[in-house]
Motif scaffolding. Sequence first.
Motif, PDB file in Angstrom:
ATOM      1  N   HIS A  45      14.213  -2.287  -6.099  1.00 16.76           N
ATOM      2  CA  HIS A  45      13.661  -1.640  -4.907  1.00 16.76           C
ATOM      3  C   HIS A  45      13.417  -0.159  -5.170  1.00 16.76           C
ATOM      4  CE1 HIS A  45      13.658   0.268  -0.936  1.00 16.76           C
ATOM      5  NE2 HIS A  45      13.113  -0.861  -0.526  1.00 16.76           N
ATOM      6  N   ASP A  46      14.403   0.512  -5.719  1.00 18.40           N
ATOM      7  CA  ASP A  46      14.275   1.951  -5.985  1.00 18.40           C
ATOM      8  C   ASP A  46      13.152   2.246  -6.980  1.00 18.40           C
ATOM      9  OD1 ASP A  46      16.382   2.297  -4.268  1.00 18.40           O
ATOM     10  OD2 ASP A  46      17.860   2.700  -5.847  1.00 18.40           O
ATOM     11  N   ALA A  47      12.993   1.395  -7.963  1.00 18.58           N
ATOM     12  CA  ALA A  47      11.989   1.633  -9.005  1.00 18.58           C
ATOM     13  C   ALA A  47      10.575   1.290  -8.561  1.00 18.58           C
ATOM     14  CB  ALA A  47      12.342   0.814 -10.251  1.00 18.58           C
ATOM     15  N   CYS A  48      10.444   0.296  -7.707  1.00 21.51           N
ATOM     16  CA  CYS A  48       9.097  -0.226  -7.410  1.00 21.51           C
ATOM     17  C   CYS A  48       8.641  -0.050  -5.976  1.00 21.51           C
ATOM     18  CB  CYS A  48       9.040  -1.716  -7.720  1.00 21.51           C
ATOM     19  SG  CYS A  48       9.317  -2.127  -9.400  1.00 21.51           S
ATOM     20  N   LEU A  49       9.545  -0.065  -5.049  1.00 21.20           N
ATOM     21  CA  LEU A  49       9.128  -0.199  -3.665  1.00 21.20           C
ATOM     22  C   LEU A  49       9.263   1.076  -2.852  1.00 21.20           C
ATOM     23  CD1 LEU A  49      10.627  -3.734  -3.005  1.00 21.20           C
ATOM     24  CD2 LEU A  49       8.315  -3.140  -3.768  1.00 21.20           C
ATOM     25  N   GLU A  50       9.817   2.116  -3.423  1.00 26.17           N
ATOM     26  CA  GLU A  50       9.913   3.383  -2.705  1.00 26.17           C
ATOM     27  C   GLU A  50       8.751   4.269  -3.140  1.00 26.17           C
ATOM     28  OE1 GLU A  50      13.598   5.365  -2.612  1.00 26.17           O
ATOM     29  OE2 GLU A  50      14.548   3.725  -1.537  1.00 26.17           O
TER      30      GLU A  50
ATOM     31  N   ALA B 220       2.025  -3.213  -4.015  1.00 23.30           N
ATOM     32  CA  ALA B 220       1.028  -2.757  -4.990  1.00 23.30           C
ATOM     33  C   ALA B 220      -0.401  -3.064  -4.566  1.00 23.30           C
ATOM     34  CB  ALA B 220       1.317  -3.389  -6.351  1.00 23.30           C
ATOM     35  N   GLY B 221      -0.580  -3.693  -3.411  1.00 20.67           N
ATOM     36  CA  GLY B 221      -1.941  -3.923  -2.944  1.00 20.67           C
ATOM     37  C   GLY B 221      -2.365  -5.375  -2.864  1.00 20.67           C
ATOM     38  N   ALA B 222      -1.414  -6.298  -2.912  1.00 20.90           N
ATOM     39  CA  ALA B 222      -1.672  -7.740  -2.782  1.00 20.90           C
ATOM     40  C   ALA B 222      -2.742  -8.206  -3.773  1.00 20.90           C
ATOM     41  CB  ALA B 222      -2.014  -8.100  -1.346  1.00 20.90           C
ATOM     42  N   ASP B 223      -3.889  -8.639  -3.285  1.00 16.69           N
ATOM     43  CA  ASP B 223      -4.914  -9.187  -4.184  1.00 16.69           C
ATOM     44  C   ASP B 223      -5.480  -8.147  -5.146  1.00 16.69           C
ATOM     45  OD1 ASP B 223      -4.628 -11.694  -3.102  1.00 16.69           O
ATOM     46  OD2 ASP B 223      -6.298 -11.469  -1.708  1.00 16.69           O
ATOM     47  N   ARG B 224      -5.324  -6.879  -4.831  1.00 19.76           N
ATOM     48  CA  ARG B 224      -5.813  -5.811  -5.717  1.00 19.76           C
ATOM     49  C   ARG B 224      -4.739  -5.368  -6.718  1.00 19.76           C
ATOM     50  NH1 ARG B 224      -6.502  -4.061  -0.747  1.00 19.76           N
ATOM     51  NH2 ARG B 224      -5.126  -2.326  -1.131  1.00 19.76           N
ATOM     52  N   ALA B 225      -3.546  -5.902  -6.594  1.00 23.22           N
ATOM     53  CA  ALA B 225      -2.426  -5.474  -7.436  1.00 23.22           C
ATOM     54  C   ALA B 225      -2.658  -5.856  -8.895  1.00 23.22           C
ATOM     55  CB  ALA B 225      -1.133  -6.115  -6.948  1.00 23.22           C
TER      56      ALA B 225
ATOM     57  N   ARG C 129       5.269 -21.230 -12.371  1.00 23.24           N
ATOM     58  CA  ARG C 129       4.110 -22.097 -12.076  1.00 23.24           C
ATOM     59  C   ARG C 129       4.401 -23.026 -10.905  1.00 23.24           C
ATOM     60  NH1 ARG C 129       3.052 -22.153 -18.027  1.00 23.24           N
ATOM     61  NH2 ARG C 129       1.250 -20.782 -18.216  1.00 23.24           N
ATOM     62  N   VAL C 130       5.593 -23.616 -10.871  1.00 28.53           N
ATOM     63  CA  VAL C 130       5.942 -24.513  -9.760  1.00 28.53           C
ATOM     64  C   VAL C 130       5.877 -23.764  -8.435  1.00 28.53           C
ATOM     65  CG1 VAL C 130       7.886 -25.773  -8.714  1.00 28.53           C
ATOM     66  CG2 VAL C 130       7.308 -26.127 -11.117  1.00 28.53           C
ATOM     67  N   ALA C 131       6.280 -22.494  -8.450  1.00 33.50           N
ATOM     68  CA  ALA C 131       6.253 -21.671  -7.234  1.00 33.50           C
ATOM     69  C   ALA C 131       4.854 -21.138  -6.926  1.00 33.50           C
ATOM     70  CB  ALA C 131       7.235 -20.508  -7.375  1.00 33.50           C
ATOM     71  N   GLY C 132       3.893 -21.411  -7.792  1.00 35.13           N
ATOM     72  CA  GLY C 132       2.519 -20.949  -7.571  1.00 35.13           C
ATOM     73  C   GLY C 132       2.301 -19.497  -7.950  1.00 35.13           C
ATOM     74  N   PHE C 133       3.254 -18.913  -8.663  1.00 35.32           N
ATOM     75  CA  PHE C 133       3.130 -17.503  -9.028  1.00 35.32           C
ATOM     76  C   PHE C 133       2.068 -17.264 -10.100  1.00 35.32           C
ATOM     77  CE2 PHE C 133       6.795 -14.920  -7.274  1.00 35.32           C
ATOM     78  CZ  PHE C 133       6.955 -15.753  -6.186  1.00 35.32           C
ATOM     79  N   ASP C 134       1.677 -18.312 -10.807  1.00 34.87           N
ATOM     80  CA  ASP C 134       0.604 -18.144 -11.791  1.00 34.87           C
ATOM     81  C   ASP C 134      -0.733 -17.853 -11.111  1.00 34.87           C
ATOM     82  OD1 ASP C 134       0.778 -20.772 -10.771  1.00 34.87           O
ATOM     83  OD2 ASP C 134      -0.372 -21.559 -12.442  1.00 34.87           O
ATOM     84  N   LYS C 135      -0.807 -18.109  -9.809  1.00 39.13           N
ATOM     85  CA  LYS C 135      -2.027 -17.799  -9.049  1.00 39.13           C
ATOM     86  C   LYS C 135      -1.967 -16.391  -8.450  1.00 39.13           C
ATOM     87  CE  LYS C 135      -2.679 -22.649  -7.952  1.00 39.13           C
ATOM     88  NZ  LYS C 135      -1.599 -23.118  -8.807  1.00 39.13           N
TER      89      LYS C 135
ATOM     90  N   GLY D 285      11.336 -13.414  -4.583  1.00 36.54           N
ATOM     91  CA  GLY D 285      11.091 -12.568  -3.413  1.00 36.54           C
ATOM     92  C   GLY D 285      10.784 -11.132  -3.803  1.00 36.54           C
ATOM     93  N   MET D 286      11.513 -10.610  -4.780  1.00 34.69           N
ATOM     94  CA  MET D 286      11.256  -9.236  -5.233  1.00 34.69           C
ATOM     95  C   MET D 286       9.849  -9.113  -5.805  1.00 34.69           C
ATOM     96  SD  MET D 286      14.822  -7.931  -6.948  1.00 34.69           S
ATOM     97  CE  MET D 286      15.678  -9.460  -7.305  1.00 34.69           C
ATOM     98  N   LEU D 287       9.428 -10.117  -6.556  1.00 33.62           N
ATOM     99  CA  LEU D 287       8.071 -10.083  -7.123  1.00 33.62           C
ATOM    100  C   LEU D 287       7.018 -10.104  -6.017  1.00 33.62           C
ATOM    101  CD1 LEU D 287       8.527 -12.483 -10.169  1.00 33.62           C
ATOM    102  CD2 LEU D 287       8.221  -9.996 -10.233  1.00 33.62           C
ATOM    103  N   LEU D 288       7.255 -10.896  -4.974  1.00 32.01           N
ATOM    104  CA  LEU D 288       6.304 -10.937  -3.861  1.00 32.01           C
ATOM    105  C   LEU D 288       6.265  -9.602  -3.119  1.00 32.01           C
ATOM    106  CD1 LEU D 288       6.930 -14.510  -2.413  1.00 32.01           C
ATOM    107  CD2 LEU D 288       4.946 -13.707  -3.730  1.00 32.01           C
ATOM    108  N   LEU D 289       7.424  -8.978  -2.918  1.00 31.75           N
ATOM    109  CA  LEU D 289       7.454  -7.658  -2.269  1.00 31.75           C
ATOM    110  C   LEU D 289       6.695  -6.631  -3.099  1.00 31.75           C
ATOM    111  CD1 LEU D 289      11.141  -7.488  -0.981  1.00 31.75           C
ATOM    112  CD2 LEU D 289       9.065  -7.666   0.405  1.00 31.75           C
TER     113      LEU D 289
END
Length: 100
Positions: free
Chosen positions: A31-36, A68-73, A89-95, A59-63
Amino acid sequence: MSLTVHHDPDLDCVTLQVGERFDFSVHRAFHDACLEGRAARSYVIDLGEVSSMDSSALGMLLLLREHAGADRAEIRIVNADTGLRGTLRVAGFDKLFVLH
């Protein structure tokens, strides 16, 4: 600490090298490194040392993606072993993320 963070100011790229476990134990550091503050231009998540990952890591990757801009990230997940790639891949994160 099981998270190492490097920011390249020239490229405005944050690289996170996760330790053996990618789980809630790294939540605060992640959180401190990426989300602040403002989002970086791009992110690299290095899973080369990770042997286990749980749902809080997903969850952290989704946050991060939202921050970072969702589809523009521009977020690349690198060095994930076969098992982690399967989980992503099972979680659909490859998309949602670029897997290298």
